[in-house]
Design an enzyme around this catalytic site. Structure first.
Site, PDB file in Angstrom:
ATOM      1  N   TYR A  71       0.839  -1.204   0.000  1.00 56.24           N
ATOM      2  CA  TYR A  71       0.000   0.000   0.000  1.00 56.24           C
ATOM      3  C   TYR A  71       0.871   1.249   0.000  1.00 56.24           C
ATOM      4  O   TYR A  71       0.583   2.215  -0.696  1.00 56.24           O
ATOM      5  CB  TYR A  71      -0.941   0.016   1.217  1.00 56.24           C
ATOM      6  CG  TYR A  71      -1.938   1.158   1.125  1.00 56.24           C
ATOM      7  CD1 TYR A  71      -3.154   0.977   0.462  1.00 56.24           C
ATOM      8  CD2 TYR A  71      -1.648   2.416   1.655  1.00 56.24           C
ATOM      9  CE1 TYR A  71      -4.046   2.020   0.326  1.00 56.24           C
ATOM     10  CE2 TYR A  71      -2.540   3.461   1.522  1.00 56.24           C
ATOM     11  CZ  TYR A  71      -3.739   3.265   0.865  1.00 56.24           C
ATOM     12  OH  TYR A  71      -4.615   4.298   0.725  1.00 56.24           O
ATOM     13  N   PHE A 123      -7.638  21.016 -24.496  1.00 58.01           N
ATOM     14  CA  PHE A 123      -7.978  19.601 -24.534  1.00 58.01           C
ATOM     15  C   PHE A 123      -9.200  19.421 -23.643  1.00 58.01           C
ATOM     16  O   PHE A 123      -9.345  20.090 -22.630  1.00 58.01           O
ATOM     17  CB  PHE A 123      -6.822  18.675 -24.114  1.00 58.01           C
ATOM     18  CG  PHE A 123      -7.234  17.240 -24.289  1.00 58.01           C
ATOM     19  CD1 PHE A 123      -7.380  16.714 -25.570  1.00 58.01           C
ATOM     20  CD2 PHE A 123      -7.587  16.459 -23.215  1.00 58.01           C
ATOM     21  CE1 PHE A 123      -7.858  15.422 -25.762  1.00 58.01           C
ATOM     22  CE2 PHE A 123      -8.066  15.158 -23.393  1.00 58.01           C
ATOM     23  CZ  PHE A 123      -8.191  14.641 -24.674  1.00 58.01           C
ATOM     24  N   THR A 124     -10.074  18.492 -24.031  1.00 59.90           N
ATOM     25  CA  THR A 124     -11.386  18.343 -23.400  1.00 59.90           C
ATOM     26  C   THR A 124     -11.327  18.244 -21.867  1.00 59.90           C
ATOM     27  O   THR A 124     -11.912  19.066 -21.169  1.00 59.90           O
ATOM     28  CB  THR A 124     -12.093  17.102 -23.975  1.00 59.90           C
ATOM     29  OG1 THR A 124     -11.220  15.973 -23.821  1.00 59.90           O
ATOM     30  CG2 THR A 124     -12.414  17.277 -25.458  1.00 59.90           C
ATOM     31  N   ASP A 214       1.523  20.079 -20.568  1.00 58.32           N
ATOM     32  CA  ASP A 214       0.815  18.819 -20.748  1.00 58.32           C
ATOM     33  C   ASP A 214       1.783  17.932 -21.522  1.00 58.32           C
ATOM     34  O   ASP A 214       1.957  18.076 -22.729  1.00 58.32           O
ATOM     35  CB  ASP A 214      -0.497  19.019 -21.517  1.00 58.32           C
ATOM     36  CG  ASP A 214      -1.269  17.708 -21.650  1.00 58.32           C
ATOM     37  OD1 ASP A 214      -0.631  16.635 -21.562  1.00 58.32           O
ATOM     38  OD2 ASP A 214      -2.494  17.753 -21.857  1.00 58.32           O
ATOM     39  N   LYS A 257      -0.172   7.383 -23.196  1.00 57.03           N
ATOM     40  CA  LYS A 257       0.292   7.680 -24.559  1.00 57.03           C
ATOM     41  C   LYS A 257       1.794   7.408 -24.663  1.00 57.03           C
ATOM     42  O   LYS A 257       2.194   6.274 -24.818  1.00 57.03           O
ATOM     43  CB  LYS A 257      -0.040   9.142 -24.921  1.00 57.03           C
ATOM     44  CG  LYS A 257      -1.513   9.372 -25.267  1.00 57.03           C
ATOM     45  CD  LYS A 257      -2.374   9.505 -24.053  1.00 57.03           C
ATOM     46  CE  LYS A 257      -3.729  10.123 -24.336  1.00 57.03           C
ATOM     47  NZ  LYS A 257      -4.557  10.173 -23.119  1.00 57.03           N
ATOM     48  N   ARG A 381     -13.694  14.963 -33.422  1.00 54.63           N
ATOM     49  CA  ARG A 381     -13.003  16.043 -32.716  1.00 54.63           C
ATOM     50  C   ARG A 381     -13.455  17.340 -33.373  1.00 54.63           C
ATOM     51  O   ARG A 381     -12.778  17.928 -34.176  1.00 54.63           O
ATOM     52  CB  ARG A 381     -11.472  15.901 -32.822  1.00 54.63           C
ATOM     53  CG  ARG A 381     -10.903  14.699 -32.091  1.00 54.63           C
ATOM     54  CD  ARG A 381     -10.640  14.881 -30.598  1.00 54.63           C
ATOM     55  NE  ARG A 381     -11.757  14.682 -29.722  1.00 54.63           N
ATOM     56  CZ  ARG A 381     -11.641  14.289 -28.452  1.00 54.63           C
ATOM     57  NH1 ARG A 381     -10.470  14.011 -27.924  1.00 54.63           N
ATOM     58  NH2 ARG A 381     -12.693  14.181 -27.686  1.00 54.63           N
ATOM     59  N   PHE A 448     -19.203  14.408 -25.558  1.00 56.75           N
ATOM     60  CA  PHE A 448     -18.846  13.546 -26.692  1.00 56.75           C
ATOM     61  C   PHE A 448     -18.735  12.079 -26.313  1.00 56.75           C
ATOM     62  O   PHE A 448     -18.961  11.200 -27.133  1.00 56.75           O
ATOM     63  CB  PHE A 448     -17.530  14.022 -27.328  1.00 56.75           C
ATOM     64  CG  PHE A 448     -16.389  14.109 -26.350  1.00 56.75           C
ATOM     65  CD1 PHE A 448     -16.219  15.247 -25.578  1.00 56.75           C
ATOM     66  CD2 PHE A 448     -15.509  13.056 -26.188  1.00 56.75           C
ATOM     67  CE1 PHE A 448     -15.182  15.329 -24.655  1.00 56.75           C
ATOM     68  CE2 PHE A 448     -14.470  13.127 -25.268  1.00 56.75           C
ATOM     69  CZ  PHE A 448     -14.315  14.266 -24.497  1.00 56.75           C
TER      70      PHE A 448
HETATM   71  N1  F0G Z   1      -4.002  15.728 -22.318  1.00 52.90           N
HETATM   72  C1  F0G Z   1      -4.002  15.326 -23.592  1.00 52.90           C
HETATM   73  C2  F0G Z   1      -3.284  16.136 -24.613  1.00 52.90           C
HETATM   74  C3  F0G Z   1      -4.691  14.169 -23.955  1.00 52.90           C
HETATM   75  O1  F0G Z   1      -4.683  13.784 -25.223  1.00 52.90           O
HETATM   76  C4  F0G Z   1      -5.377  13.431 -22.958  1.00 52.90           C
HETATM   77  C5  F0G Z   1      -6.146  12.248 -23.307  1.00 52.90           C
HETATM   78  C6  F0G Z   1      -5.346  13.895 -21.645  1.00 52.90           C
HETATM   79  C7  F0G Z   1      -4.638  15.050 -21.362  1.00 52.90           C
HETATM   80  C8  F0G Z   1      -6.080  13.205 -20.538  1.00 52.90           C
HETATM   81  O2  F0G Z   1      -5.443  12.040 -20.183  1.00 52.90           O
HETATM   82  O3  F0G Z   1      -7.078  10.244 -20.799  1.00 52.90           O
HETATM   83  O4  F0G Z   1      -5.139   9.804 -19.289  1.00 52.90           O
HETATM   84  O5  F0G Z   1      -7.052  11.140 -18.498  1.00 52.90           O
HETATM   85  N2  F0G Z   1      -6.440  11.943 -24.481  1.00 52.90           N
HETATM   86  C9  F0G Z   1      -7.135  10.764 -24.933  1.00 52.90           C
HETATM   87  C10 F0G Z   1      -7.363  10.889 -26.417  1.00 52.90           C
HETATM   88  C11 F0G Z   1      -8.355  10.420 -24.184  1.00 52.90           C
HETATM   89  O6  F0G Z   1      -8.041   9.994 -26.952  1.00 52.90           O
HETATM   90  O7  F0G Z   1      -6.863  11.803 -27.053  1.00 52.90           O
HETATM   91  P1  F0G Z   1      -6.235  10.739 -19.665  1.00 52.90           P
END
Ligand code: F0G
Length: 456
Positions: A71, A123-124, A214, A257, A381, A448
């Site tokens: 843990y 980013f979303t 990021d 990624k 997108r 989305f």
């Molecule tokens: N920042 C970027 C540039 C991303 O592309 C993503 C995720 C995140 C932050 C968030 O990270 O998913 O680990 O919580 N992108 C994925 C995509 C979901 O399909 O582009 P996460």
């Protein structure tokens, strides 16, 4: 001679399932014409995302056996901490379950309601957490990023005049940090130049503003710097990455990624005070500060993935795959974002379906049609991803209306990419018959992912 042939061979295979046109028509209807809602067993080639979809190496799988599932104080945490410090150069590390976990912690710890956060396109999940913490997001990316045809080599760059104008308008004390994304996902995987990162550092230093990177695809960004920016051609990826990160105060990371793992992320910072705050917050949202939602084995695989991602032959083949798909599409004059970015081909759905209005969801339509044609899964997108303005409640209308063909790392072969290109061509040839979609269900947050549609 092909310089980008895969520097690995296949040791384990996973069978792909094919479906009939009737099965796919039924599946996409059941999914409300949203590719996020398809069952993956109904998908043939899955280009939904490059997130968590990588194939791990034999070394990473061996590392999974070394998981120390304690843990507190897991061996694998210290190994990961040391690895991130070594290659990314930040002082403190806080592990999280994935990228948005880190975004949540940074936003909560650094933002005061009424603040402003500039970023190079949004980013979303990142913008969501900034807005949820009470900030207003401002897009300060260069104009070329919004133009699918511009061949600018660094379309991810921050426009220094836009950033300065925001500082003049709201005051530096209302800007907790600049959110700088490496290879800007929503712009088409477009990189930032080293020169730009350095200039952003200089400008923010003059005003006492922090920069948070990021770093999700920062190694891919480093590759483009080596390929395109004067003075870097002979430098190793690790050296370029380290210099790039040195222009920021810390980072949020989706390890799903660049790090070649299926789950995991982290927050890192050089700021002792902010670290204290985030290390305290992580226990509320993620887990103890030495695992942050990850199993010990996941941290081990991630540490190994960091090193593998910095191997130049790997990265050349990774980006080479995407460039190869781009070349095939180019031959058929299929409209997509140029130059080809780091993790995906972004089809230009406006140019694909010029007869559709943006509110008829051209990019969503294209993703659904591509799936129905061949079982290839892509992602919208565009207007759906952009969501609604929190103040007015209206759709945001992004200039870019794109359908993303995202390439998982070390997963598909060149023959798969040939097939993808052929299916995109078939949809392009049939573009006149596309009728667009109507939104029938819309969730409140990050719509989305779960929205449902019907054909018009
Ligand atoms: N920042 C970027 C540039 C991303 O592309 C993503 C995720 C995140 C932050 C968030 O990270 O998913 O680990 O919580 N992108 C994925 C995509 C979901 O399909 O582009 P996460």
């Amino acid at each position: 001679r092909r310089s980008w042939a895969e520097p690995y061979k296949i040791k384990v295979v996973e069978p792909l399932r094919t479906t009939t046109r009737e099965e796919r028509d039924r599946a996409i209807a059941e999914a409300g014409w949203n590719t996020f809602l398809l069952h993956s067993r109904d998908v043939y080639i899955d280009l939904l995302t490059d997130s968590g979809t990588s194939a791990m190496s034999d070394r990473q799988w061996a590392g999974m056996m070394l998981g120390d599932e304690a843990y507190a104080g897991s061996v694998n945490f210290y190994r990961l901490e040391e690895t991130v410090q070594k290659y990314y150069g930040y002082k403190h590390l806080v592990p999280t379950h994935q990228g948005r976990g880190a975004e949540n912690l940074l936003s909560q710890a650094a933002i005061t309601p009424g603040d402003h956060v500039p970023g190079n396109m949004y980013f979303t999940t990142t913008r969501f957490h900034q807005e949820k913490a009470g900030a207003t997001f401002h897009d300060v990316i260069i104009d070329e990023a919004h133009d699918t045809a511009s061949l600018h080599p660094f379309k991810g760059n921050i426009d220094l005049d836009k950033l300065q104008a925001l500082i003049d308008e709201v005051g530096a004390d209302k800007i907790p940090y600049v959110c700088m994304a490496a290879t800007v996902n929503m712009a088409g995987g477009q990189p930032i130049s080293m020169e730009n990162a350095r200039a952003v550092r200089e400008l923010t230093d003059r005003h006492g503003i922090k920069v948070y990177l990021d770093a999700t695809r920062a190694v891919e960004n480093a590759y483009f710097i080596i390929e395109r920016e004067a003075g870097y051609a002979d430098k190793p990826l690790a050296e370029v990455l380290a210099e790039f990160c040195s222009y920021s105060d810390g980072a949020t990371m989706s390890g799903k990624k660049d790090h070649l793992v299926n789950i995991g992320g982290w927050f890192a910072t050089n700021d002792d005070e902010l670290f204290e705050e985030v290390r305290n917050l992580v226990v509320v949202y993620e887990g103890l500060h030495t695992y942050g939602g990850m199993a010990g084995r996941d941290m081990e695989a991630m540490a190994i993935g960091v090193e593998e991602s910095l191997d130049m032959p790997y990265m050349r083949s990774r980006i080479g795959q995407i460039q190869y798909l781009g070349e095939l599409l180019e031959r058929w004059d299929i409209p997509f974002v140029k130059p080809v970015g780091g993790h995906a081909i972004f089809l230009d759905a406006r140019a694909f379906y010029p007869h559709l209005d943006q509110e008829q969801f051209p990019a969503q339509t294209l993703a659904a049609n591509l799936y129905a044609d061949s079982g290839i899964r892509s992602m919208e997108r565009g207007i759906v991803s952009a969501g609604r303005d929190p103040e007015t409640g209206e759709h945001r209308h992004p200039k870019l209306e794109l359908t993303r063909l995202t390439i998982p790392r070390r997963v598909y072969t060149q023959a798969h990419l040939d097939l993808v290109a052929e299916s995109v061509k078939a949809c392009f040839d049939a573009h006149d018959s596309a009728t667009g979609l109507r939104l029938v269900y819309e969730p409140k947050y990050l719509r989305f992912f779960q929205a449902r549609f019907e054909p018009l």
